[in-house]
Structure formats: structure tokens, C-alpha cells
Write a protein that holds these residues in place. Structure first.
Motif, PDB file in Angstrom:
ATOM      1  N   ARG A 159       0.853  -1.185   0.000  1.00  9.10           N
ATOM      2  CA  ARG A 159       0.000   0.000   0.000  1.00  9.10           C
ATOM      3  C   ARG A 159       0.890   1.235   0.000  1.00  9.10           C
ATOM      4  NH1 ARG A 159      -2.769  -3.693   3.042  1.00  9.10           N
ATOM      5  NH2 ARG A 159      -1.749  -3.151   5.000  1.00  9.10           N
ATOM      6  N   SER A 197      -6.031  -3.490  -1.971  1.00 11.46           N
ATOM      7  CA  SER A 197      -5.104  -2.391  -2.241  1.00 11.46           C
ATOM      8  C   SER A 197      -5.136  -2.019  -3.722  1.00 11.46           C
ATOM      9  CB  SER A 197      -3.675  -2.805  -1.851  1.00 11.46           C
ATOM     10  OG  SER A 197      -2.719  -1.959  -2.451  1.00 11.46           O
ATOM     11  N   GLN A 199      -2.949  -0.316  -5.277  1.00  6.02           N
ATOM     12  CA  GLN A 199      -1.594  -0.480  -5.789  1.00  6.02           C
ATOM     13  C   GLN A 199      -1.306  -1.942  -6.133  1.00  6.02           C
ATOM     14  OE1 GLN A 199      -2.206   1.202  -2.800  1.00  6.02           O
ATOM     15  NE2 GLN A 199      -2.170   3.207  -3.808  1.00  6.02           N
TER      16      GLN A 199
END
Length: 298
Positions: A159, A197, A199
Motif C-alpha cells: 500500500r 489495495s 496499488q
């Protein structure tokens, strides 16, 4: 464990990752790899802030022991201050002591990710599979955990925002995404639905694109026009000189077979074991390691 510091990106460990995938297929065999067709389910390793810290950690550890098929292994989980995310004491067993970073006392959602890596250490220890050197052995552990269905937790622990960052494991986010994609292409799985997440999702998409490019390299028939043109040029050179063609960066290599036909070797896009076939046009090849059938135009 990157905690607030810079996160490395890209594919700096790609060759070691590919070697780890090959080593897994060789050590486990096709049939054993197939038994890991189902990944760890999010509900099985979920950790609520209201759960008891130690009982919850033991429960998640037991689930990962079950997933990795280590029924006679018992993990004792504790917490202490340390630099790394976790550590496991590898002994003869059946009890193994795992220490988690004190950070996980308040970041309980990532306990499953840390334990996925540490329990894989136990699994590989039992198998007798290791790479020389700490760095390569840790890359092997991350790759194995991901390829065998628990590493999506490690990628989901990545993250990052404008003021903080967190990443677990030795692979970069894109490398985790790449191994997850290699697994997804074998088992028809879509791990993206489990990510919390953003990302992690982006890194998986990047890794998936790279994994698909492995399936589009000559002499595979799925190769693009530019790759096929380069391959034809290198093949002509090898046929004319009966010597390896100068093909920097190309995954294939031509070798003369005594007085017989020229042969070309290339990595299997599934397990990266090298396959060697005669140069004679359309060929269907079957990888002897992972049993993938490949359509080639040699």
C-alpha cells in the motif's frame, strides 16, 4: 519489510523468479503442482481487530499449514521488535516457532501475508529445496508462496500514498504480479478480485501483461510480426553459418545437431524449462516438465 521507505519497482529479480518457478515444477512434479489449483480464500485468513491477537494468529497459521499440506507441522506464533517482518526457526519439527514484527499487533490484516512467507519457509525446508545465498533463497520463498496460492496476500499488503508506504516480501510489486499471473494462466484463476489495495491491482495488471508476453515470443505461433521477422533473420544466419546467431536479448538459441537438422531451444512460457525442437516449420511441442502443449513455427 518496507515501512514508510522507498519501494523498489520493476523486475530486478526476474531471472531468479523464473528459475524458482522451474525449480518448483521439477521438485514437486506436474501432479503435485495441480493439487494447488485453489488459492487461499480471503475469508480463511481474515483477521478482525476484535479477534484475540494470539488466537487469531494461530488460527491463520493453521490455515496456511493446511493449505500447504503440512498436517504434522505446528506453528507457535509470537511477536517482538525486529527489523524484518517475521522470522521462523527451521528445525526438525514438528513444532516451529514464528516471530512476527510488533508492527502486526496493530496491523493485523497483514498477519496472513507475513505468515504465508514464513510457513512457505517450513514447506521448502521439508522439501529440501533451497537456493544458495540468503537473497535468492528469499526470492524462491516469495515465488513459491505466490505460485502455490498464498502469495496474493503478500502483494495485497503493498500500500502506498503520498505520505506513507508498506510492502512485504523480497519481490517487487510487479514481480509478485508476474508470478500471480503465471499461476492464473495455469489454473484459470483471477486473483484481482481479492485485492483490497489499489496499488496491488495495478502491480498485478503490469505483471499479467509481462506474463502474457512470455507466450508471444518466437518460435511460438502467437509471436508478433516484429518477433517473427527477427526470428527469421536469426534462423537464416544460423542455417548459413551453422553457428549460433547473434540475437542479443532473444529468448531462443539455434544449435546444430551434428549432421542433422538445425534445432532451436527456447523457454517454456509456463515453467521456463528449456525446450529443444528441430527447425522444420510448424511443430507442436509438449513440455516434458509441466506438460504444456505449445504451437510453434520454427
Amino acid at each position: 519489510m518496507a515501512n514508510g521507505g522507498p519501494v523498489e519497482h520493476g523486475y530486478p529479480h526476474l531471472e531468479t523468479v523464473r528459475a524458482a518457478i522451474t525449480a518448483l515444477w521439477k521438485r514437486l512434479s506436474h501432479d503435485t503442482v495441480q493439487t494447488f489449483s485453489t488459492s487461499v480464500a480471503p475469508a480463511d485468513v481474515a483477521f478482525c481487530d476484535t479477534d484475540d491477537l494470539y488466537l487469531g494468529a494461530q488460527r491463520v497459521a493453521r490455515e496456511l499449514v493446511r493449505h500447504y499440506r503440512l498436517p504434522d507441522a505446528r506453528l507457535i506464533v509470537g511477536f517482538r521488535e525486529m527489523t524484518h517482518a517475521a522470522n521462523v526457526e527451521l528445525t526438525a519439527g514438528p513444532e516451529y516457532f514464528v516471530e512476527l514484527n510488533d508492527r502486526f499487533r496493530t496491523h493485523r490484516r497483514d498477519i496472513g501475508a507475513a505468515l504465508a512467507h514464513e510457513v512457505m519457509h517450513v514447506y521448502l525446508h521439508r522439501l529440501g529445496l533451497s537456493f544458495p545465498g540468503t537473497r535468492d533463497n528469499e526470492i524462491l520463498t516469495d515465488t513459491a508462496a505466490t505460485y502455490l496460492g498464498a502469495g496474493w496476500l503478500l502483494l495485497d499488503a503493498f500500500r502506498q500514498d503520498s505520505v506513507s508506504s508498506q510492502k512485504l516480501g523480497y519481490l517487487t510489486p510487479e514481480e509478485f504480479g508476474y508470478v500471480l499471473a503465471k499461476r492464473a494462466l495455469v489454473f484459470g484463476e483471477d486473483p484481482a478480485i481479492w485485492f483490497t489495495s489499489p496499488q496491488a491491482y495495478e502491480a498485478y495488471a503490469e505483471g499479467l501483461a509481462k506474463a502474457r508476453r512470455d507466450e508471444q515470443q518466437p518460435p511460438l505461433t502467437a509471436a508478433g510480426w516484429a518477433g517473427r521477422r527477427r526470428y527469421a533473420r536469426d534462423r537464416r544466419h544460423a542455417q548459413d553459418t551453422r553457428a549460433p546467431a547473434p540475437h542479443p536479448g532473444a529468448p531462443y538459441a539455434f544449435t546444430p545437431d551434428g549432421h542433422g537438422p538445425l534445432r532451436v531451444s527456447f523457454p517454456c512460457p509456463t515453467c521456463h524449462q528449456r525446450i529443444r525442437v528441430p527447425v522444420k516449420g510448424r511443430v507442436r511441442a509438449r513440455c516434458g516438465l509441466c506438460r504444456t502443449v505449445l504451437e510453434c513455427d520454427t
